[in-house]
Design an enzyme around this catalytic site. Structure first.
Site, PDB file in Angstrom:
ATOM      1  CG  ASN A 197      -3.210  -6.970   8.459  1.00 28.33           C
ATOM      2  OD1 ASN A 197      -3.415  -6.499   9.574  1.00 28.33           O
ATOM      3  ND2 ASN A 197      -3.853  -6.540   7.377  1.00 28.33           N
ATOM      4  CD  GLU A 198      -7.579  -6.338   8.092  1.00 25.32           C
ATOM      5  OE1 GLU A 198      -7.788  -6.399   6.861  1.00 25.32           O
ATOM      6  OE2 GLU A 198      -7.852  -5.336   8.782  1.00 25.32           O
ATOM      7  CG  HIS A 246       0.204  -5.073 -13.176  1.00 30.48           C
ATOM      8  ND1 HIS A 246       1.480  -5.574 -12.978  1.00 30.48           N
ATOM      9  CD2 HIS A 246       0.202  -3.847 -12.582  1.00 30.48           C
ATOM     10  CE1 HIS A 246       2.199  -4.699 -12.307  1.00 30.48           C
ATOM     11  NE2 HIS A 246       1.455  -3.641 -12.057  1.00 30.48           N
ATOM     12  CD  GLU A 274      -4.985  -2.425   9.647  1.00 35.45           C
ATOM     13  OE1 GLU A 274      -6.095  -2.092   9.148  1.00 35.45           O
ATOM     14  OE2 GLU A 274      -4.213  -3.220   9.101  1.00 35.45           O
ATOM     15  CD  GLN A 295      -2.943  -1.090   2.278  1.00 36.12           C
ATOM     16  OE1 GLN A 295      -2.695  -1.767   3.263  1.00 36.12           O
ATOM     17  NE2 GLN A 295      -4.013  -0.323   2.202  1.00 36.12           N
TER      18      GLN A 295
END
Length: 499
Positions: A183-184, A56, A392, A36
């Protein structure tokens, strides 16, 4: 006489505003993730990730047809980011390492020295400025070559993840004291392999997401056991995201049961095997998926069970729970009268919002600070009060430097967290804002701005500019107290300063 007056005045403030002071050992930080913010998607030996391939090849899947090829260009501008971290005064910086930047193919036999040096320099610069690195090993950017083997639906990917983790520990464990494996995982599996919205775009809900989940949980546990047996000089956990699920009508038993089911089958899917006393998936999850599988003419459950040895290995495999939280939903039952096989049908709830809740730029995120307090108390009661780091919490808007809505959001949620700590003794040890800067928000591209620092993505220089929230957060960290000016009925004075 003056001392007596000050004592009475202090008592007055505490009774009227509450005790808004944090413990001296509480840690404040900010979070980012590699894909990110870094850019440099193919720079200096980095391999392709599934997000490189996905963005892409499927520009129509991204709301503004953008990619993370350059993102915030943190690969080239980390020194500017470091200056901003120093100005904020954060105690820790949570960032992720890009697996294909250090191991371009995903396999241990091909190391990219430039990638290793990049992260080594980041860690060294953080430590030299007394900022603790909190490293996430996997924030969704699987090496593309491993996806060709089936990605996280292939149990063998777990062995490659353990090799990758061992490599990171060998290079950085003497410096990094806080590690996060995944993460998550719910987003990895449900959104990436179930709904097909995120990379790698597999649309096979109710089957592929459960295969993914088993691989991820076993991989996490193996890395934890490796770390404890071979290194063991810090803390290792996992970051799980969840809203708070509130019964739509607390006087309707079906709504109360539905809200609890949502907590168990979405958050508990990940937390229960690790943090509960007995381990394994929640019973309600196993029962519902088995019964619905049989009703849809499967020969057995679609949920791959753990063996007794695997249950034992996963149980207790974390030193802390990383918690990502943004919002709350109202929940009632929904049986979804359809033959469709999906995790949504397995859970069987309807999620709604109260139209009176303040909105944000993201349609899914409403401002409900009290939901965080309820969530933290639920976790305490469900999992014997584990050590929690909120990894977060943040607010999306359209951009702009005078981000008063973000300041109010952060103040409200931080206050709710502190209330849970003080009144219910929830064991929260740290808090991180998402995010340090405006970044590339996955399928939302650059349309959502979560950052404390603004980045103009129409400017190739990617200049960072501080928002009002920078000085709110900086002041909070400096005094370890929520400013009284942020509470309801008090004006919020915008202030933008910087070095």
């Amino acid at each position: 006489m003056i001392l007596l007056f000050l004592a009475f005045f202090s008592l007055f403030l505490q009774t009227t505003l509450g005790n808004n002071v944090f413990p001296d050992d509480f840690l404040f930080g900010v979070s980012t993730s590699a894909y990110q913010i870094e850019g440099g998607w193919n720079a200096n030996g980095k391999g392709e990730s599934i997000w490189d391939v996905f963005s892409h090849n499927n520009p129509d899947k991204i709301i503004d047809n953008s990619t993370g090829d350059v993102a915030a260009d943190s690969y080239h501008q980390f020194r500017e980011d470091l200056a901003n971290l120093i100005y904020l005064g954060v105690h820790f910086y949570r960032f992720s390492i890009s697996w294909p930047r250090v191991l371009p193919t995903g396999f241990i036999n091909h190391v990219n020295p430039d990638g290793v040096k990049y992260y080594s320099d980041i860690i060294d610069q953080l430590l030299s400025n007394k900022i603790e690195p909190m490293v996430t090993m996997y924030n969704w950017d699987l090496p593309a070559m491993l996806q060709e083997l089936g990605g996280w639906t292939n149990p063998n990917i777990g062995s490659y993840f353990v090799d990758y983790a061992d490599f990171l520990f060998s290079k950085f464990s003497h410096k990094v004291k806080y590690w996060i494996t995944f993460n998550e995982p719910g987003e990895i599996c449900e959104t990436g392999y179930g709904l097909g919205l995120n990379a790698p775009g597999i649309n096979m809900s109710g089957i592929a997401d459960y295969l993914c989940g088993k691989t991820v949980l076993l991989s996490h546990s193996k890395v934890y056991r490796l770390y404890k047996s071979k290194y063991n000089n810090g803390k290792l956990g996992i970051s799980i995201s969840t809203p708070w699920y509130e019964p739509k009508n607390k006087n309707v038993k079906a709504d109360v049961k539905a809200a609890e089911r949502a907590m168990q089958m979405e958050f508990g899917w990940w937390a229960h095997p690790i943090f509960s006393r007995h381990g394994d998936y929640p019973d309600i999850m196993k029962d519902r998926i088995k019964n619905l599988s049989l009703a849809n003419n499967f020969t057995g459950t679609r949920l791959p069970y753990f063996s007794k040895d695997e249950i034992k290995r996963i149980r207790g495999s974390a030193d802390f729970l990383g918690l990502n939280h943004y919002t709350t939903y109202l929940v009632s039952p929904n049986d979804y009268n359809t033959n469709l096989t999906s995790h949504v049908k397995d859970v069987g709830v309807k999620k709604e919002i109260d139209p009176k809740w303040p909105a944000s730029k993201a349609r899914w995120l409403k401002v409900v600070p009290w939901g965080l307090e309820k969530l933290l108390i639920w976790i305490k009661n469900e999992y014997n009060n584990p050590c929690i780091y909120i990894t977060e919490n943040g607010y999306p808007d359209d951009g702009g430097l005078l981000d008063m809505d973000r300041v109010r959001y952060l103040a409200g949620y931080i206050k709710s967290m502190l209330k849970a700590m003080q009144e219910s003794q929830v064991n929260v040890k740290g808090y991180a804002v998402w995010s340090l800067m405006d970044n590339w928000e996955w399928i939302d591209g650059f349309t959502l701005k979560f950052g404390l620092y603004q980045i103009d993505y129409d400017d190739c220089a990617r200049i960072r500019k501080p928002k009002s929230s920078v000085n709110f957060y900086r002041d909070l960290i400096h005094v370890m107290e929520i400013p009284a000016i942020c509470f309801e009925g008090a004006p919020v004075i915008p202030k933008i300063e910087h070095i």
